[in-house]
Design a protein around this motif. Structure first.
Motif, PDB file in Angstrom:
ATOM      1  N   GLU A 458       0.851  -1.123  -0.148  1.00 39.78           N
ATOM      2  CA  GLU A 458      -0.093   0.054  -0.041  1.00 39.78           C
ATOM      3  C   GLU A 458       0.812   1.260   0.079  1.00 39.78           C
ATOM      4  O   GLU A 458       0.476   2.364  -0.542  1.00 39.78           O
ATOM      5  N   GLU A 459       1.933   1.262   0.879  1.00 41.12           N
ATOM      6  CA  GLU A 459       2.873   2.485   0.834  1.00 41.12           C
ATOM      7  C   GLU A 459       3.344   2.614  -0.500  1.00 41.12           C
ATOM      8  O   GLU A 459       3.749   3.816  -1.062  1.00 41.12           O
ATOM      9  N   GLU A 460       3.932   1.499  -1.248  1.00 42.17           N
ATOM     10  CA  GLU A 460       4.361   1.791  -2.504  1.00 42.17           C
ATOM     11  C   GLU A 460       3.658   2.164  -3.687  1.00 42.17           C
ATOM     12  O   GLU A 460       3.957   3.202  -4.212  1.00 42.17           O
ATOM     13  N   LYS A 465       1.852   7.015  -6.829  1.00 45.88           N
ATOM     14  CA  LYS A 465       0.613   8.030  -7.221  1.00 45.88           C
ATOM     15  C   LYS A 465       1.047   9.236  -6.986  1.00 45.88           C
ATOM     16  O   LYS A 465       0.797  10.414  -7.769  1.00 45.88           O
ATOM     17  N   LYS A 466       1.773   9.492  -5.763  1.00 44.41           N
ATOM     18  CA  LYS A 466       2.472  10.796  -5.823  1.00 44.41           C
ATOM     19  C   LYS A 466       3.185  11.221  -6.789  1.00 44.41           C
ATOM     20  O   LYS A 466       3.346  12.388  -7.175  1.00 44.41           O
ATOM     21  N   LYS A 471       4.445  14.546 -11.582  1.00 42.13           N
ATOM     22  CA  LYS A 471       4.935  14.733 -13.072  1.00 42.13           C
ATOM     23  C   LYS A 471       3.572  15.561 -13.859  1.00 42.13           C
ATOM     24  O   LYS A 471       4.192  16.116 -14.770  1.00 42.13           O
ATOM     25  N   LYS A 472       2.390  15.047 -13.351  1.00 44.68           N
ATOM     26  CA  LYS A 472       1.313  15.846 -14.213  1.00 44.68           C
ATOM     27  C   LYS A 472       1.254  17.147 -13.853  1.00 44.68           C
ATOM     28  O   LYS A 472       0.994  17.994 -14.611  1.00 44.68           O
TER      29      LYS A 472
END
Length: 481
Positions: A458-460, A465-466, A471-472
Motif C-alpha cells: 500500500e505504501e509503495e 501515485k504521488k 509529473k502531471k
C-alpha cells in the motif's frame, strides 16, 4: 620410696622456714621414713601419734569449717569405692578365670569323648568287629566307621580315602582285607544311618577339643608364660584351677604346691600316721616320670619350688615373659642330670642374673611394639575423625552452593517480573486513528519496526501515485509557460 610431689609441696608450705627442731607425727612408718629422707624432717611414729590421728579422724568435721559429718561420710565412701575399683581392676588379656573354665571343659570333653567312642565301638562292632584291633584310637575309629558304613560296599576304589584317614597304607589295606572276611552280622540301612550320625557328633566333639586346647595354650602364654614354659600348659592350668586363681597359687608355699591335688591322700596319711604323698598334680609333668624311683620325691620337691617362683613372677610382673620359665626349666633339667650322673648344676644366682638381663631386653622389645601399635591406632583414629569431619563439611558446602543458586534464580525471576510490569505499563496505540505520543529520541539506538507485507504494498502504491501527480503538475506548468 619417693615422696609424692603434692605431699612435698604441702609440707614445704606448711612447715616454718627454720625447721631444724620440728618433729612431725606421722601414722605410717614408711611415710615417716620417706619424709625424713626427702625433707630432712624428723618424724615420730608411735602409739601416741596413732591415738592423735584417730582422734583427728573422729572429730574431723568439727575441726574443718563447712565440712559436715554427712559429707565426710560420703567422702570416705567414695574413697573406699575408688580404692576397691583400683584393686579389682584387671587386664582383660590376663584373666585366669577363662583358663579355669577351659581346663574344666577340656577334662569334661575327654570323659565324654571316651564314653561316646566306646558306645560307637560297641554299636559298630556288631557289624565290623575286626576294626577295633586295627584302629585302636577313638577319634580315628569314629572317622573310619563313618567312612566305611556298610563293609560289603568297601572296595579298592575307597582305599585312597582310607589312607587319608588312617595315614598309613598298610593299615588301610588291612582294613580292606578284614572287611572281606569279617565275621560281623549284617546291618540294616536305618541302623547305619544312626551309627553314622552319632559318629559325626563324636568327630565334631573331638575337633572342638583340639580347638579348645589351642585356645588354652594361647591363654596360658598370655597369663602365665613362665609357668607354662616350666611345667606345660595343661599341668599349669590344672594347678591354677585347683588353687582358684593365679594369685592364690602364687601365695601358696612350695610344700603346698607339691601336694596340690593329693589332699585326700595327705589327710588319710595324717589320720593313719602313714607316709605323706610326695606329689599331686605335678606328677603329670615329664620330670617326675623321667626320674628314678629313689629320686622322685626330691625332684618333685625341687620342681614345686620352681613352680612357686614361676607363678609369682607371672602374677606380679607387669609384662609377663617366658624367659624365667625357660631358665627354671633348664635348672630342673640340670638337677635331674645331677641326680643321675652327679654333674653339679649351676647356681641359682647366676641363672637368675642371666634371666633378668634377657627378660629386660624382651620387655623393652614388647613395650616398643606396644608403643608402635598405640601410635598406629592413634593415627587410624585421627584419620577416621578427619574423614568424618570432611564428610560433615561436604553437605554443608553443597547446601551453601544450593542456597546461592536458589538466590540467583530468585533474582532472575524478580527481574523478569519487573520487565513484564514495565512493558504492561506502556500505552498501546488506539485503533480509532489517534496518533501515538511521540517518544523521546534515543540516541545511538535505532528502533526496527516490523511492518507487514500488505502495508508495504500500500505504501509503495501511494508513493507511485504521488510521483504521477508531481509529473502531471510539472507538465501543466510547462504548458502554461
Amino acid at each position: 620410696g619417693v615422696l609424692h610431689e603434692d605431699l612435698r609441696l604441702l609440707l614445704d608450705t606448711a612447715l616454718p622456714p627454720k625447721r631444724k627442731k620440728v618433729v612431725l607425727g606421722v601414722g605410717d612408718a614408711k611415710m615417716g621414713a620417706a619424709v625424713l629422707e626427702e625433707l630432712g624432717v624428723q618424724c615420730q611414729t608411735g602409739g601416741v601419734v596413732a591415738e592423735l590421728m584417730r582422734g583427728i579422724r573422729l572429730h574431723f568435721p568439727a575441726l574443718v569449717r563447712g565440712l559436715t559429718a554427712q559429707s565426710a561420710a560420703k567422702a570416705q565412701l567414695g574413697l573406699g569405692h575408688s580404692y576397691s575399683r583400683a584393686k579389682v581392676k584387671f587386664n582383660v588379656h590376663r584373666v585366669d578365670n577363662m583358663i579355669i573354665q577351659s581346663i574344666s571343659l577340656l577334662d569334661q570333653l575327654d570323659k565324654d569323648i571316651n564314653t561316646f567312642s566306646m558306645r560307637v565301638r560297641e554299636w559298630y562292632g556288631y557289624h565290623f568287629p575286626e576294626l577295633i584291633k586295627i584302629v585302636p584310637e577313638n577319634s580315628m575309629y569314629c572317622r573310619v566307621a563313618k567312612f566305611i558304613g556298610n563293609r560289603r560296599e568297601l572296595s579298592e576304589e575307597s582305599l585312597e580315602g582310607l589312607e587319608e584317614i588312617v595315614m598309613d597304607s598298610a593299615k588301610a589295606q588291612a582294613i580292606l582285607e578284614a572287611s572281606r572276611s569279617s565275621m560281623g552280622m549284617d546291618i540294616s540301612p536305618l541302623d547305619l544311618i544312626n551309627i553314622e550320625s552319632f559318629s559325626r557328633r563324636v568327630i565334631s566333639l573331638s575337633d572342638y577339643r583340639k580347638g579348645l586346647q589351642e585356645y588354652l595354650r594361647s591363654k596360658m602364654s598370655q597369663v602365665a608364660p613362665s609357668l607354662s614354659a616350666l611345667i606345660g600348659e595343661v599341668v599349669g592350668a590344672r594347678l591354677i584351677s585347683h588353687a582358684g586363681s593365679l594369685t592364690n597359687l602364687a601365695k601358696y608355699p612350695a610344700s603346698t604346691v607339691q601336694i596340690l591335688g593329693a589332699e585326700k591322700a595327705l589327710f588319710r596319711a595324717l589320720k593313719t600316721r602313714g607316709n605323706t604323698p610326695k606329689y599331686g598334680l605335678i606328677f603329670h609333668s615329664t620330670f617326675i616320670g623321667r626320674a628314678a624311683a629313689k629320686n622322685k620325691g626330691r625332684i618333685s620337691r625341687y620342681l614345686a619350688n620352681k613352680c612357686t617362683i614361676a607363678s609369682r613372677i607371672d602374677c606380679f610382673s607387669e609384662v609377663p615373659t617366658s624367659v624365667f620359665g625357660d631358665k627354671l626349666r633348664e635348672q630342673v633339667e640340670e638337677r635331674l642330670a645331677f641326680y643321675e650322673t652327679g654333674e653339679p648344676p649351676r647356681k641359682n644366682l647366676e641363672v637368675m642374673k642371666e634371666a633378668v638381663v634377657e627378660a629386660s631386653e624382651v620387655v623393652a622389645e614388647v613395650k616398643r611394639r606396644q608403643e608402635k601399635k598405640e601410635k598406629k591406632r592413634k593415627k587410624r583414629e585421627k584419620r577416621r575423625l578427619e574423614a568424618l569431619a570432611a564428610a560433615a563439611e561436604e553437605p554443608a558446602e553443597n547446601s551453601v552452593m544450593e542456597t546461592e543458586e536458589e538466590e540467583e534464580e530468585e533474582e532472575k525471576k524478580k527481574k523478569k517480573k519487573k520487565q513484564q510490569e514495565e512493558s504492561e505499563a506502556e500505552p498501546e496505540p488506539e485503533e480509532n486513528g489517534v496518533e501515538e505520543e511521540e517518544e523521546e529520541p534515543q540516541p545511538k539506538k535505532k528502533r526496527k519496526v516490523m511492518v507487514e507485507p500488505e502495508q508495504q504494498e500500500e505504501e509503495e502504491e501511494e508513493k507511485k501515485k504521488k510521483k504521477k501527480k508531481k509529473k502531471k503538475a510539472a507538465a501543466r506548468d510547462s504548458e502554461e509557460d
